[in-house]
Design a protein around this motif. Structure first.
Motif, PDB file in Angstrom:
ATOM      1  N   THR A 287       0.840  -1.205   0.000  1.00 55.31           N
ATOM      2  CA  THR A 287       0.000   0.000   0.000  1.00 55.31           C
ATOM      3  C   THR A 287       0.874   1.253   0.000  1.00 55.31           C
ATOM      4  O   THR A 287       0.656   2.177  -0.789  1.00 55.31           O
ATOM      5  CB  THR A 287      -0.922   0.008   1.236  1.00 55.31           C
ATOM      6  OG1 THR A 287      -1.603  -1.238   1.291  1.00 55.31           O
ATOM      7  CG2 THR A 287      -1.919   1.137   1.159  1.00 55.31           C
TER       8      THR A 287
ATOM      9  N   TYR B 190      -5.079   0.413  -8.949  1.00 52.92           N
ATOM     10  CA  TYR B 190      -6.137   0.533  -7.936  1.00 52.92           C
ATOM     11  C   TYR B 190      -5.888   1.726  -7.018  1.00 52.92           C
ATOM     12  O   TYR B 190      -6.805   2.212  -6.373  1.00 52.92           O
ATOM     13  CB  TYR B 190      -6.213  -0.737  -7.094  1.00 52.92           C
ATOM     14  CG  TYR B 190      -6.672  -1.937  -7.877  1.00 52.92           C
ATOM     15  CD1 TYR B 190      -7.999  -2.042  -8.294  1.00 52.92           C
ATOM     16  CD2 TYR B 190      -5.794  -2.955  -8.198  1.00 52.92           C
ATOM     17  CE1 TYR B 190      -8.418  -3.138  -9.017  1.00 52.92           C
ATOM     18  CE2 TYR B 190      -6.217  -4.058  -8.919  1.00 52.92           C
ATOM     19  CZ  TYR B 190      -7.525  -4.145  -9.325  1.00 52.92           C
ATOM     20  OH  TYR B 190      -7.947  -5.223 -10.046  1.00 52.92           O
TER      21      TYR B 190
ATOM     22  N   ALA C 123      -9.562   5.508  -0.305  1.00 52.50           N
ATOM     23  CA  ALA C 123     -10.182   4.480  -1.140  1.00 52.50           C
ATOM     24  C   ALA C 123      -9.121   3.596  -1.771  1.00 52.50           C
ATOM     25  O   ALA C 123      -9.203   2.366  -1.713  1.00 52.50           O
ATOM     26  CB  ALA C 123     -11.039   5.143  -2.211  1.00 52.50           C
ATOM     27  N   GLY C 124      -8.077   4.207  -2.344  1.00 59.94           N
ATOM     28  CA  GLY C 124      -7.017   3.458  -2.999  1.00 59.94           C
ATOM     29  C   GLY C 124      -6.311   2.540  -2.013  1.00 59.94           C
ATOM     30  O   GLY C 124      -6.090   1.354  -2.290  1.00 59.94           O
TER      31      GLY C 124
ATOM     32  N   ILE D  98      -8.459  -0.521  -1.057  1.00 61.67           N
ATOM     33  CA  ILE D  98      -8.529  -1.538  -2.110  1.00 61.67           C
ATOM     34  C   ILE D  98      -7.213  -2.300  -2.189  1.00 61.67           C
ATOM     35  O   ILE D  98      -7.183  -3.533  -2.184  1.00 61.67           O
ATOM     36  CB  ILE D  98      -8.849  -0.875  -3.477  1.00 61.67           C
ATOM     37  CG1 ILE D  98     -10.205  -0.187  -3.434  1.00 61.67           C
ATOM     38  CG2 ILE D  98      -8.824  -1.917  -4.591  1.00 61.67           C
ATOM     39  CD1 ILE D  98     -10.489   0.681  -4.632  1.00 61.67           C
TER      40      ILE D  98
ATOM     41  N   SER E  93      -6.557  -4.608   0.985  1.00 62.23           N
ATOM     42  CA  SER E  93      -7.351  -5.830   1.113  1.00 62.23           C
ATOM     43  C   SER E  93      -7.056  -6.809  -0.026  1.00 62.23           C
ATOM     44  O   SER E  93      -7.001  -8.019   0.195  1.00 62.23           O
ATOM     45  CB  SER E  93      -8.845  -5.507   1.197  1.00 62.23           C
ATOM     46  OG  SER E  93      -9.200  -4.585   0.225  1.00 62.23           O
ATOM     47  N   LEU E  94      -6.825  -6.285  -1.234  1.00 63.33           N
ATOM     48  CA  LEU E  94      -6.508  -7.198  -2.344  1.00 63.33           C
ATOM     49  C   LEU E  94      -5.147  -7.865  -2.136  1.00 63.33           C
ATOM     50  O   LEU E  94      -4.976  -9.043  -2.442  1.00 63.33           O
ATOM     51  CB  LEU E  94      -6.512  -6.452  -3.685  1.00 63.33           C
ATOM     52  CG  LEU E  94      -7.880  -6.083  -4.252  1.00 63.33           C
ATOM     53  CD1 LEU E  94      -7.727  -5.396  -5.597  1.00 63.33           C
ATOM     54  CD2 LEU E  94      -8.742  -7.334  -4.401  1.00 63.33           C
TER      55      LEU E  94
END
Lengths: 290, 366
Positions: free
Chosen positions: A83, A169, A214-215, A218, A221-222
Motif C-alpha cells: 500500500t 487501484y 479508497a485506494g 482496495i 485488502s486485495l
C-alpha cells in the motif's frame, strides 16, 4: 436538474421505489448467493471438527501457534508495504496526470491498466525472468561491478510484483479525488503567500485524502488476500495467509482449519480497514467526507 | 467593527497601491489574448476591467496577481517592478469567481490562512480574523465550513480572507456573477462601500456593464486584448470613444454625418442637411471628415417647436414603466429616445425634432 436531484434525494413514490429495488436485485442476488451464503458456511465450518462437532480448536490452534501468528503478521506487513509503495509511486503519477490533456491521460491510464490485462500467472513469470539471476536487473548490477543480491523468493520480490499490479487501484481513485479539487484553490493559496510546497501539504494533500483512503483500502485488502503473485515470486519461504488456506484446504484436506485461517484474515483485515478509515475521517474534516 | 473603522482612514492615508501596467502582453495557446495593455491607477482607486468573455480582462488580472507570467511589458506596484515576482511574494488579495474557499478549513481558518503564511502570532491572528469577520458581517460563522454557507456568505468570507492581509491591491474576478440578481446588487454596494472605507486599491473584472458603472471610479473597457477606453463611468456611458464601447454598454444611437468644425460647446457636424453637435472622443476630426455620433436614448429631447436638431416623424411610442420609449424616423435613420415618465408623449406620425446637449454625446471618426 433540480427535479432529478429531488427524486434522487429520497422522495420516491411507491412504484418508483419498487423499480429501484428491481434495478438493484441482480447485484443483491449475486452477492447473497455467491458471497454472503458461502461466507456463512465458511464461518460455520471453522467452528467444527473434521467430523462436524462444534469446537473452538481451530482458532485455539491458530492463535496459540507462534508460527501462524508470524504468518498473519507477515501478511499484514506485506499488504501495508505494498500500500505504501503504491502510494509513493502512484501519488506523483496521479499529480502528473492531473495536468495533462485528455489524450495523454487516456494513453497513460491504459498503460497503468495494462498489467491487469495480462494473466496473473504470465505476469508473475515475467517478473521471474526480469528479477532472476540471468535477468536484466542482475546484469545491470554486475555491469557496475557489484554482486547482485537475491531478488527472487523473498518479500522484496513479492513487493515489486504486487506494487506493479496494484498501482492502478491506487492511482484511479486518486485521480478522481484530485480532479474534484477546485482548480482555483492552489492559486488562491499562492496569492495568500503559500509556496508551492505549502500549497501541496495544506491544500492538495488533505483534499485528496478520500482518494488515498479508497485506494489504500482496495490495495491493502486485495494484497492481503492475493495468492498467485506471492506464490510464484515469493516461493515457499514467503509465508502468507492465503498460501496456508490453500495448502490446508487442498493438501492437508483440513477444511475446518482452512476456514478458520481464512476467517481470521477477513476479520483482521476488515478491522484494520475500519480503524484506518475512522482515523482518516477524523483527521480530514467533515466536509471532505460529508 | 468600531476598531476597524477608526483604523481604516489611517490606512488609506498611506496612499499606497499604485498599479501601473506598461505594454503588458500575454500569448495563450498561440493566440495573443492580451496585446499591449497600459493603465495606471491612483492609490485607493476602484478600477474596473469591463468587457465580453474572451476580451483578456481575466488574463490581465491573473498577470497582476502573478498566476500568469506576462510575455511582454512591465507590471509595477508603487514603483516596484513585480513582473517576474511569483504570486506568493506579491501582496495581492484576490477574490475568485468560485470564491476558492478551502473546503477542509473553517471560515476562521480560511481567513487566517494568509496571516499564518505571514507568520503572524496566534493571538494577533485570532484578533484580526475576528475583526475582519465582523467587518464583513460574518461574526458567528467563524467555525462553519464553507460548504455550510450561502453564496453571499461565501463571498463575504472570500473577501475577508483577501482583505485581512492588508494587501497592496484587492483583485476581484467576477465576484458577483454566481449570486442571484437581488443579492448581487446588495453585495456590490456593500463591497464598494467597504472599499471606500478601507481605501485599498481595487481592480474588478466583470462583463456586467451596470455593475461596472455602479461601483467604479474608472472603467477600462476591453475587447480583443486591448483597452478601448479608460475613463470615469459617466464619460464611458455618455461619450463612448469607439464603436465597440458605444455598442457594448447600453443602447446607443449611432448617427453618421460629416465633420463641420468646432463650436462653442462642442463640435458641429452635418447630418442629413441638419447641423448637430457632440463632443469629440479624442482628437477633434478635420472639417469634411466622415464621423459617427453616439447619442444615448436618455439624452435625446423631443420637441415640436421647430428647434434646431434632427427632424423626423414619430414611428412608435411605448410605455416601459421607468421610461417612455419613442422611435423617430429621421433622414439619418431611426433615432430612439428614452423619455422620462412624465414627459409629453408625442403622437405617432407627429413631426418632431430630436436634440441633445453636445456635452452628453460623443463623435468619432468613422
Amino acid at each position: 436538474m433540480a427535479a432529478v436531484g429531488r427524486v434522487a434525494g429520497g422522495s420516491l413514490n411507491r412504484s418508483g421505489r419498487r423499480t429501484g429495488l428491481l434495478l438493484a436485485l441482480p447485484a443483491i442476488l449475486i452477492f447473497a448467493l455467491l458471497f454472503v451464503a458461502p461466507l456463512c458456511t465458511l464461518v460455520a465450518n471453522s467452528f467444527r471438527t473434521q467430523t462436524g462437532a462444534f469446537t473452538l480448536d481451530n482458532y485455539q490452534r491458530f492463535l496459540g501457534d507462534p508460527f501462524y501468528r508470524d504468518v498473519l503478521w507477515n501478511t499484514l506487513k506485506v499488504a501495508a508495504l505494498t500500500t505504501i509503495g503504491c502510494l509513493v509511486v502512484g501519488y506523483p503519477f496521479a499529480l502528473y496526470l492531473r495536468g495533462r490533456s485528455p489524450r495523454v491521460r487516456n494513453w497513460l491510464a491504459l498503460l497503468l491498466l495494462s498489467p491487469l490485462l495480462i494473466s496473473m500467472v504470465i505476469r508473475a513469470y515475467g517478473w521471474l525472468v526480469v528479477l532472476g539471476p540471468q535477468g536484466p536487473v542482475a546484469a545491470v548490477i554486475e555491469w557496475f561491478g557489484l554482486t547482485p543480491p537475491q531478488l527472487l523468493y523473498n518479500d522484496t520480490a513479492v513487493l515489486i510484483g504486487m506494487v506493479h499490479v496494484m498501482l492502478a487501484y491506487m492511482v484511479l481513485p486518486l485521480m478522481g479525488s484530485l480532479d474534484r479539487i477546485d482548480r482555483t484553490l492552489v492559486p488562491a493559496a499562492r496569492g495568500l503567500g503559500a509556496s508551492g510546497w505549502t500549497c501541496f501539504w495544506r491544500i492538495t494533500l488533505p483534499l485528496s485524502a478520500p482518494g488515498m483512503l479508497a485506494g489504500a483500502m482496495i490495495v491493502f485488502s486485495l494484497t492481503a488476500s492475493s495468492f498467485v503473485t506471492p506464490a510464484i515470486l515469493g516461493g515457499p519461504k514467503v509465508k502468507l495467509m492465503p498460501y496456508f488456506v490453500y495448502t490446508q484446504a487442498t493438501v492437508t484436506l483440513d477444511w475446518p482449519y482452512a476456514a478458520a485461517i481464512g476467517f481470521v484474515l477477513v476479520v483482521v483485515t476488515t478491522g484494520l480497514l475500519l480503524a484506518y478509515s475512522r482515523l482518516l475521517r477524523r483527521g480530514g474534516g467533515e466536509v471532505v467526507f460529508g | 467593527m468600531s476598531t476597524s473603522v477608526t483604523e481604516a482612514p489611517a490606512r488609506s492615508d498611506v496612499r499606497r497601491g499604485r498599479l501601473r501596467l506598461d505594454g503588458v502582453r500575454k500569448v495563450l495557446g498561440g493566440k495573443e489574448v492580451v496585446s499591449s495593455v497600459d493603465l495606471e491607477t491612483e492609490p485607493g482607486e476602484f478600477l474596473t476591467l469591463l468587457g465580453p468573455s474572451g476580451c483578456g480582462k481575466t488574463t490581465t488580472l491573473n498577470m497582476v496577481a502573478g498566476h500568469l507570467t506576462a510575455d511582454g511589458g512591465v507590471i509595477e506596484v508603487d514603483g516596484r517592478d513585480i513582473t517576474a515576482v511569483p504570486p506568493h511574494r506579491r501582496s495581492m488579495g484576490m477574490v475568485f469567481q468560485s470564491y476558492a474557499l478551502f473546503p477542509h478549513m473553517t471560515v476562521a481558518e480560511n481567513v487566517a490562512f494568509g496571516l499564518r503564511m505571514r507568520k503572524v502570532p496566534a493571538a494577533d491572528r485570532r484578533r484580526q480574523v475576528a475583526e475582519m469577520l465582523e467587518l464583513v458581517g460574518l461574526d458567528g460563522m467563524a467555525d462553519r465550513h464553507p460548504g455550510r454557507l450561502s453564496g453571499g456568505q461565501q463571498q463575504r468570507a472570500a473577501l475577508a480572507r483577501a482583505l485581512v492581509v492588508q494587501p497592496d491591491l484587492l483583485l476581484l474576478d467576477e465576484p458577483f456573477s454566481n449570486l442571484d440578481a437581488q443579492l448581487r446588487v446588495r453585495l456590490r454596494e456593500e463591497v464598494a462601500a467597504l472599499q471606500r472605507r478601507i481605501g485599498t486599491t481595487t481592480i474588478l473584472v466583470t462583463h456586467d456593464q451596470e455593475e461596472a458603472l455602479a461601483v467604479s471610479d474608472r472603467i477600462a473597457v476591453m475587447a480583443d486584448g486591448v483597452i478601448h477606453q479608460l475613463d470615469r463611468p459617466r464619460e464611458i456611458y455618455l461619450r463612448p470613444g469607439t464603436d465597440f464601447v458605444a455598442r457594448f454598454i447600453g443602447e446607443v444611437n449611432a448617427i453618421e454625418g460629416t465633420a463641420a468644425g468646432p463650436v462653442a460647446d462642442g463640435y458641429a457636424c452635418t447630418v442629413a442637411g441638419e447641423t448637430v453637435a457632440a463632443t469629440p472622443a479624442g482628437d477633434p476630426p478635420a472639417a469634411g471628415e466622415a464621423v459617427r455620433l453616439y447619442v444615448r436614448p436618455e439624452v435625446v429631447r423631443i420637441s415640436t417647436d421647430g428647434a434646431q436638431g434632427l427632424r423626423g416623424t414619430v414611428r412608435e411610442t411605448r410605455f416601459l414603466g421607468s421610461r417612455i420609449r419613442c422611435v423617430v424616423a429621421t433622414p439619418a435613420g431611426e433615432v430612439t429616445a428614452a423619455l422620462p415618465f412624465d414627459a409629453r408623449v408625442p403622437a405617432v406620425g407627429e413631426e418632431v425634432t430630436c436634440a441633445w446637449r453636445p456635452s452628453d454625446a460623443s463623435l468619432a471618426a468613422r
